[in-house]
Motif scaffolding. Structure first.
Motif, PDB file in Angstrom:
ATOM      1  N   LEU A 221    -170.898 -12.205  83.259  1.00 16.70           N
ATOM      2  CA  LEU A 221    -170.394 -12.008  81.918  1.00 16.70           C
ATOM      3  C   LEU A 221    -169.415 -13.032  80.943  1.00 16.70           C
ATOM      4  N   TYR A 222    -170.222 -13.179  79.488  1.00 16.64           N
ATOM      5  CA  TYR A 222    -169.705 -13.762  78.548  1.00 16.64           C
ATOM      6  C   TYR A 222    -169.206 -13.452  77.176  1.00 16.64           C
ATOM      7  N   GLY A 223    -168.484 -13.607  76.270  1.00 20.02           N
ATOM      8  CA  GLY A 223    -168.247 -13.586  75.024  1.00 20.02           C
ATOM      9  C   GLY A 223    -167.233 -12.374  75.477  1.00 20.02           C
ATOM     10  N   GLU A 224    -166.904 -11.303  74.817  1.00 13.89           N
ATOM     11  CA  GLU A 224    -165.394 -10.534  74.729  1.00 13.89           C
ATOM     12  C   GLU A 224    -165.125 -10.347  76.153  1.00 13.89           C
ATOM     13  N   ASN A 225    -166.681 -10.427  77.194  1.00 17.16           N
ATOM     14  CA  ASN A 225    -165.779 -10.107  78.249  1.00 17.16           C
ATOM     15  C   ASN A 225    -165.616 -10.933  79.199  1.00 17.16           C
TER      16      ASN A 225
ATOM     17  N   LYS B  65    -175.509  -3.836  77.210  1.00 22.78           N
ATOM     18  CA  LYS B  65    -175.610  -3.618  75.554  1.00 22.78           C
ATOM     19  C   LYS B  65    -176.296  -4.602  75.132  1.00 22.78           C
ATOM     20  N   GLY B  66    -175.255  -5.478  75.243  1.00 21.79           N
ATOM     21  CA  GLY B  66    -175.265  -6.191  74.196  1.00 21.79           C
ATOM     22  C   GLY B  66    -176.867  -7.781  74.342  1.00 21.79           C
ATOM     23  N   SER B  67    -177.349  -7.177  75.580  1.00 22.97           N
ATOM     24  CA  SER B  67    -178.265  -8.159  75.926  1.00 22.97           C
ATOM     25  C   SER B  67    -179.490  -7.550  75.343  1.00 22.97           C
TER      26      SER B  67
ATOM     27  N   ALA C 102    -167.481  -3.354  82.388  1.00 23.88           N
ATOM     28  CA  ALA C 102    -167.864  -4.753  80.683  1.00 23.88           C
ATOM     29  C   ALA C 102    -168.888  -5.380  81.386  1.00 23.88           C
ATOM     30  N   LEU C 103    -169.554  -5.036  82.677  1.00 27.00           N
ATOM     31  CA  LEU C 103    -171.240  -5.000  83.055  1.00 27.00           C
ATOM     32  C   LEU C 103    -171.853  -4.922  82.402  1.00 27.00           C
TER      33      LEU C 103
ATOM     34  N   ALA D  56    -183.289  -8.958  81.557  1.00 21.84           N
ATOM     35  CA  ALA D  56    -183.584  -8.672  80.241  1.00 21.84           C
ATOM     36  C   ALA D  56    -183.574 -10.288  79.355  1.00 21.84           C
ATOM     37  N   ARG D  57    -182.741 -11.063  80.261  1.00 20.11           N
ATOM     38  CA  ARG D  57    -182.374 -12.331  80.165  1.00 20.11           C
ATOM     39  C   ARG D  57    -183.887 -13.524  79.680  1.00 20.11           C
TER      40      ARG D  57
END
Ligand code: FAD
Length: 371
Positions: free
Chosen positions: A57-61, A108-110, A102-103, A21-22
């Motif tokens: 795992l960036y941000g909130e994770n 979902k956030g990506s 977390a993954l 996705a990135r």
């Protein structure tokens, strides 16, 4: 039409989906279960995948890595001996309850369309592919099978299962006062059990350990039966209080790595299952997911076809990851030798830490080669 459908949302599937996705790919991730949930696993995350995990795992994770307990030492309880080995750099202990959730939330956030509680029943075609699931039919230019060791999509596993001795996995969390920062492996006839301290997000009131075993089904099928199989483990566990219901899984099968089949890339345990005592399954899952994403990159940008992506992935998988399976199979054979034959080898390992270090490092994935 998606660019990619990933089947299975464990570490391998989540890593593949997030990294694709990135790159700008339109990704659908289908997962049979629902996170968070406990999973049979020693929860030992070896150091060589920690950079990759930090990337994912960036941000909130990101707190999961910051707060994880470090494991700088292994103790092996075997044949009345205790062999000690430093783990350098230290491994991390991360509960699968937290890690997989977390993954999945990072996916979902990506921008990935993540659907849980959806079972994929079949995959047809050779590019584009039609994926049939309990949700209906979806089409994609490429499909990645990340369904783990044992799934309805891996027909070969079912056939092999009948031919092999039946190994099962058992796991539960317990309260233990002041557990050592060590992964302790207790070997007994018919299997072994790993014990290490672990945290669970938002539950900091008790000191918690994870006990996870791989055991022959004719030797033990429940946690109390298994804990009684090793004298030191029996004594240690007599003071434990259960903090989770035990979970089990089986059969556990070992077979030659199969990085692709029918035009579909396989990642993580769907490609091959490494013996749990080497503690590298999560790293192999993440690394194979990253490798799959890297090999799919030129396909998504229209520079190659799917066959070329499969060819690159298979070549790199064999170069970077297959050696780990070969070494762990050799160690597995050593551990199953009769006690009298095993004794001089253990003595040599005890007296010469360099041999033990070499053995451990050869059960680790090698640095990425040139694609
Ligand atoms: C006893 C034991 C101890 C272990 N200890 C360790 C350890 O300490 N350290 C370590 O690194 N590794 C350990 N491992 C290995 C590690 O757990 C695995 O290597 C790792 O989970 C592989 O990740 P994966 O994403 O490939 O598969 P999984 O984590 O199994 O994920 C596969 C996912 O696919 C989903 N799925 C399956 N079929 C379908 C379908 N048809 N449709 C949709 N979804 C589907 C499943 O629900 C699952 O969530 C251990 C394994 C065992 C058995």
């Amino acid at each position: 039409m998606y660019d990619l459908i990933v089947v299975g949302g464990g570490p391998a599937g989540a890593a593949t989906a997030i990294l694709c996705a990135r790159q700008g790919a339109r990704v659908l991730l289908l997962e049979r279960g629902r996170f968070p949930r406990h999973k049979v696993c020693g929860e030992f995350v070896s150091a060589e995948s920690l950079d990759l995990l930090a990337e994912l795992l960036y941000g909130e994770n990101a707190h999961l890595l910051r707060e994880a307990i470090r494991i700088p030492q292994a103790r092996i309880f075997l044949d009345g001996r205790v062999l000690r080995a430093l783990i350098e750099p230290a491994a991390f202990s991360i509960a699968r309850f937290d890690l997989d959730a977390a993954l999945c939330s990072t996916a979902k956030g990506s921008g990935i369309e993540v659907r849980d509680q959806v079972t994929v029943r079949s995959i047809a075609g050779d590019g584009p592919f039609v994926v049939s699931s309990s949700l209906g039919e979806h089409e994609a230019q490429a499909v990645v099978n990340a369904t783990g060791r044992w799934s309805n999509l891996n027909a070969r596993s079912a056939r092999d299962g009948k031919a092999q001795a039946k190994w099962v996995g058992l796991k539960a969390h317990f309260a233990e006062a002041a557990p050592p920062a060590s992964v302790d492996l207790y070997f007994f006839d018919g299997g072994y059990c790993g014990v290490q301290p672990v945290n669970l997000t938002n539950r900091t009131d008790e000191q918690r350990i994870n006990a996870c075993a791989m055991v022959r089904a004719d030797v033990a099928t429940t946690m109390p039966e298994m804990l009684a199989l090793h004298p030191a483990l029996r004594e240690r566990s007599s003071g434990w209080r259960a903090l989770s219901n035990p979970v089990s899984v089986g059969p556990l099968l070992f077979r030659k790595p199969q990085p692709q089949s029918d035009g579909i890339l396989r990642v993580g345990d769907a490609a091959a299952f490494v013996d749990p005592f080497v503690g590298d399954g999560i790293s192999l899952a993440l690394r194979s997911g990253a490798l799959a994403a890297e090999c799919l990159r030129p396909f998504f940008s229209g520079m190659t076809d799917i066959r070329e992506a499969l060819r690159r992935y298979t070549t790199q998988y064999e170069r970077q990851l297959t050696p780990v399976f070969q070494t762990s199979a050799r160690i597995r054979r050593l551990l199953r030798l009769p006690r009298a034959l095993r004794a001089p080898i253990l003595l040599a390992l005890e007296k010469t830490p360099a041999i033990a270090r070499h053995l451990v490092s050869s059960t680790r994935t090698q640095p990425a080669g040139t694609l």
